[in-house]
Scaffold this active site. Sequence first.
Site, short mmCIF file in Angstrom:
data_model
loop_
_atom_site.label_atom_id
_atom_site.label_comp_id
_atom_site.label_asym_id
_atom_site.label_seq_id
_atom_site.Cartn_x
_atom_site.Cartn_y
_atom_site.Cartn_z
N HIS A 1 26.33 38.15 46.78
CA HIS A 1 27.61 38.10 47.22
C HIS A 1 27.78 39.07 48.33
O HIS A 1 27.46 40.09 48.42
CB HIS A 1 28.84 38.61 46.16
CG HIS A 1 30.04 39.11 46.82
ND1 HIS A 1 30.28 40.38 46.89
CD2 HIS A 1 31.16 38.37 47.58
CE1 HIS A 1 31.35 40.43 47.45
NE2 HIS A 1 32.08 39.35 47.80
N ARG B 1 45.10 29.09 49.71
CA ARG B 1 44.55 27.82 49.33
C ARG B 1 43.31 28.30 48.09
O ARG B 1 42.48 28.97 48.14
CB ARG B 1 43.30 27.34 50.36
CG ARG B 1 42.54 26.10 50.13
CD ARG B 1 41.93 25.55 50.97
NE ARG B 1 41.37 24.20 50.89
CZ ARG B 1 40.24 23.87 50.55
NH1 ARG B 1 39.45 24.85 50.26
NH2 ARG B 1 39.63 22.68 49.96
#
Length: 267
Positions: free
Chosen positions: A71, A226
């Site tokens: 990540h 979103r």
Amino acid sequence: GGISCVLQDGEVFEKAGVNVSVVFGLLSEEAARQMRSRGKSLKAKDGKLPFCAMGVSSVIHPKNPHVPTMHFNYRYFEIEEADGTKQWWFGGGTDLTPTYLNEEDAVHFHKTLKEACDKHDLKLYPKYKKWCDDYFYIKHRGERRGIGGIFFDDVDSPSKEEVFQFVKSCAKAVVPCYVPIVKRHCHDSFTPEEKLWQQLRRGRYVEFNLVYDRGTKFGLLTPGSRIESILMSLPLTARWEYMHTPPESSKEAEILEVLRNPKDWVH
């Protein structure tokens, strides 16, 4: 605004995504409260705090349990206060979450990030390595999400340009710190038992992201955000087994020991 690109069910990557975010709006009261709890002095006008935030983030969950999850996220945040002054800061980091411990991979990953930090200040890597170990801590499990890397937030000195140059060095280190590890292990053979352990470790990844991760929390608290992009970091598959404990002295127990007691990988 922004864009999300996600690869799913690939040959090497089970799920991999990149988000580029450019967000403008008014900070929610809950988000402002979180920032104040970190020591930010934010003076709202009529209860409103205009902000803009932008960044790039990626989470990669490989199919093969011998290839670690990776990540990274680098971001810039700016808030306009009641008197028109602007507060700004950078944040981000890069971290590795292996299913099984490979010391050579861990050393390569950390050494590459250290070299990126050392170009700017020799104090940065040890400081941000510890910050990463502390941040990605799953309190209710007593273990870290992975073997760390670097993490920082609220960085607003010495100057905007100098911090930006540092952030760019960190971002440029992402490919060389991770891709060689992928190439080294993506064709390794693995057993059903090793795949099961990967699924259990991914369960821990989900727990951290939904319970503790500040970026996920901020996204969920931002009106009109979103949701699919915010939850892109979650793996395609994960598993939770009741009271699962690996055998003593097993490879599974070995990674748990490192997650409970972080190591210095570069000295």
